[in-house]
Design a protein around this motif. Structure first.
Motif, mmCIF file in Angstrom:
data_model
loop_
_atom_site.group_PDB
_atom_site.id
_atom_site.type_symbol
_atom_site.label_atom_id
_atom_site.label_comp_id
_atom_site.label_asym_id
_atom_site.label_seq_id
_atom_site.Cartn_x
_atom_site.Cartn_y
_atom_site.Cartn_z
ATOM 1 N N ALA A 41 0.856 -1.237 0.177
ATOM 2 C CA ALA A 41 0.148 0.203 -0.075
ATOM 3 C C ALA A 41 0.899 1.264 0.169
ATOM 4 N N CYS A 42 1.702 1.418 1.113
ATOM 5 C CA CYS A 42 2.393 2.706 1.018
ATOM 6 C C CYS A 42 3.696 2.634 1.912
ATOM 7 N N ILE A 155 3.862 -2.398 9.523
ATOM 8 C CA ILE A 155 5.199 -2.628 9.819
ATOM 9 C C ILE A 155 6.129 -1.644 10.463
ATOM 10 N N GLU A 156 6.811 -2.098 11.432
ATOM 11 C CA GLU A 156 7.592 -1.063 12.523
ATOM 12 C C GLU A 156 8.904 -1.412 12.016
ATOM 13 N N ASP A 157 9.534 -0.398 11.672
ATOM 14 C CA ASP A 157 11.179 -0.720 11.167
ATOM 15 C C ASP A 157 12.040 -0.297 12.471
ATOM 16 N N MET A 158 11.487 0.053 13.502
ATOM 17 C CA MET A 158 12.179 0.152 14.915
ATOM 18 C C MET A 158 13.363 1.336 14.710
ATOM 19 N N THR A 159 12.972 2.527 13.868
ATOM 20 C CA THR A 159 14.022 3.679 13.800
ATOM 21 C C THR A 159 13.383 4.677 14.365
ATOM 22 N N GLY A 160 12.263 4.948 15.018
ATOM 23 C CA GLY A 160 11.406 5.950 15.374
ATOM 24 C C GLY A 160 10.541 5.490 16.347
ATOM 25 N N LYS A 161 9.550 6.551 16.317
ATOM 26 C CA LYS A 161 8.384 6.461 17.033
ATOM 27 C C LYS A 161 7.661 4.889 16.513
ATOM 28 N N ILE A 162 7.264 3.913 17.732
ATOM 29 C CA ILE A 162 6.747 2.907 17.275
ATOM 30 C C ILE A 162 5.309 3.195 17.121
ATOM 31 N N ASP A 163 4.662 2.853 15.740
ATOM 32 C CA ASP A 163 3.237 3.005 15.346
ATOM 33 C C ASP A 163 2.775 2.150 14.312
ATOM 34 N N PHE A 164 3.691 1.280 13.881
ATOM 35 C CA PHE A 164 3.565 0.130 12.894
ATOM 36 C C PHE A 164 2.874 0.780 11.587
ATOM 37 N N ASN A 165 3.427 1.972 11.250
ATOM 38 C CA ASN A 165 2.987 2.312 9.934
ATOM 39 C C ASN A 165 3.962 2.967 9.118
ATOM 40 N N ASP A 166 5.376 2.543 9.396
ATOM 41 C CA ASP A 166 6.396 2.937 8.579
ATOM 42 C C ASP A 166 6.279 2.312 7.240
ATOM 43 N N THR A 167 5.685 1.029 7.020
ATOM 44 C CA THR A 167 5.148 0.462 5.736
ATOM 45 C C THR A 167 3.950 0.021 6.102
ATOM 46 N N ILE A 168 3.069 -0.107 4.909
ATOM 47 C CA ILE A 168 1.949 -0.769 5.171
ATOM 48 C C ILE A 168 1.354 -1.648 3.885
ATOM 49 N N MET A 169 1.089 -2.795 4.460
ATOM 50 C CA MET A 169 0.729 -3.829 3.438
ATOM 51 C C MET A 169 -0.582 -4.453 3.765
ATOM 52 N N SER A 188 -4.888 -5.426 -12.334
ATOM 53 C CA SER A 188 -5.949 -4.798 -12.752
ATOM 54 C C SER A 188 -7.374 -5.023 -11.683
ATOM 55 N N LEU A 189 -7.378 -5.998 -10.690
ATOM 56 C CA LEU A 189 -8.158 -6.099 -9.763
ATOM 57 C C LEU A 189 -8.168 -5.306 -8.687
ATOM 58 N N GLY A 190 -9.224 -4.355 -8.240
ATOM 59 C CA GLY A 190 -9.394 -3.574 -7.209
ATOM 60 C C GLY A 190 -10.375 -4.070 -6.186
ATOM 61 N N ILE A 191 -10.108 -3.719 -4.830
ATOM 62 C CA ILE A 191 -11.212 -3.812 -3.917
ATOM 63 C C ILE A 191 -11.706 -2.500 -3.209
ATOM 64 N N GLN A 192 -12.862 -2.358 -3.152
ATOM 65 C CA GLN A 192 -13.301 -1.119 -2.599
ATOM 66 C C GLN A 192 -12.783 -0.776 -1.225
ATOM 67 N N LYS A 193 -12.544 0.346 -1.026
ATOM 68 C CA LYS A 193 -11.918 0.846 0.498
ATOM 69 C C LYS A 193 -10.482 0.364 0.844
ATOM 70 N N LEU A 194 -9.814 -0.608 -0.197
ATOM 71 C CA LEU A 194 -8.396 -0.862 0.079
ATOM 72 C C LEU A 194 -7.563 -0.043 -0.909
ATOM 73 N N PRO A 195 -6.488 0.664 -0.106
ATOM 74 C CA PRO A 195 -5.962 1.671 -0.893
ATOM 75 C C PRO A 195 -4.576 1.347 -1.594
ATOM 76 N N VAL A 196 -5.069 0.490 -2.473
ATOM 77 C CA VAL A 196 -4.079 -0.031 -3.579
ATOM 78 C C VAL A 196 -4.469 0.110 -5.000
ATOM 79 N N LEU A 197 -3.840 1.076 -5.812
ATOM 80 C CA LEU A 197 -4.227 1.329 -7.135
ATOM 81 C C LEU A 197 -4.458 0.204 -8.039
ATOM 82 N N SER A 198 -5.539 0.238 -9.140
ATOM 83 C CA SER A 198 -5.564 -0.992 -10.005
ATOM 84 C C SER A 198 -5.614 -0.092 -11.159
ATOM 85 N N THR A 199 -5.196 -0.927 -12.324
ATOM 86 C CA THR A 199 -4.791 -0.524 -13.670
ATOM 87 C C THR A 199 -6.313 -0.986 -14.337
#
Length: 221
Positions: A41-42, A155-169, A188-199
């Protein structure tokens, strides 16, 4: 889907390093799902680069029916590559899969599983008539499919504040996938309200397609 099918576990990795992994019981999930994937996701911390490791085991081993993670990962996916493909299909032929994330500093990230959600799948599409290296668009729209289940993997990379938002899958489960004769690329397959773009997927007009959830890309053409 319960903790028997996926959970965060403590594991040992190469050079006796310890860390967390997401364990997925593919054997149980295959009973109710035709597709299981990990979607990117991001990235909210550009200072680190995450590498995703995939460990596969075919059958239950060890005493008490407890699966054991193999010592070596079978595949790895660098973050820049994951950002490009976005959607990784977990290979269905394995019974047990472990997913772990490590940083450039070779330490393993902490992981967090969020609540399961369900939403409808969809495909943005165009029907095209091919003309050599070009094409004409005969129609376009959106096809809505069945229900998909998914949960956020923080995903928390343990380099700063612990919030489990450093990477999101997101881990995605689907029962009703598009028919095989659609030859759909899952990008090309999308899912509503899931923030991963589809082509947008292109259907050549000279082919025939089975219906999916009562719909056909050639309807109205």
């Amino acid at each position: 889907m319960t903790q028997e099918t996926f959970k965060i576990v403590k594991e040992k990795f190469e050079d006796n390093r310890s860390g967390e992994a997401l364990y997925i019981n593919m054997e149980k999930l295959r009973e109710e799902n035709d597709y299981i994937g990990l979607w990117y996701a991001c990235d909210r911390n550009e200072a680190t680069c995450i590498t995703t490791e995939f460990y596969y085991a075919g059958t239950i081993s060890g005493s008490g029916g407890t699966p054991e993670k193999p010592a070596q990962f079978r595949e790895e996916l660098k973050e820049n590559s994951f950002k490009q493909i976005k959607k990784f299909t977990l290979p269905p032929e394995y019974d047990h899969i472990w997913v772990a994330m490590r940083t450039d500093g070779l330490h393993y990230c902490r992981l967090k599983v969020y609540d399961i959600q369900q939403e409808q799948t969809y495909i943005k599409y165009k029907v095209i008539r091919e003309k050599g290296t070009t094409f004409d668009v005969l129609g376009q729209g959106m096809i809505k499919g069945g229900i998909a289940y998914f949960f956020k993997l923080g995903i928390e990379d343990m380099t700063g504040k612990i919030d489990f938002n450093d990477t999101i899958m997101y881990v995605v489960f689907m029962k009703d996938c598009p028919p095989n004769d659609w030859n759909l690329d899952y990008s090309s397959l999308g899912i509503q309200k899931l923030p991963v773009l589809s082509t947008t997927f292109r259907f050549p007009s000279h082919k025939k397609y089975s219906n999916w959830c009562g719909q056909n890309p050639l309807d109205g053409i």
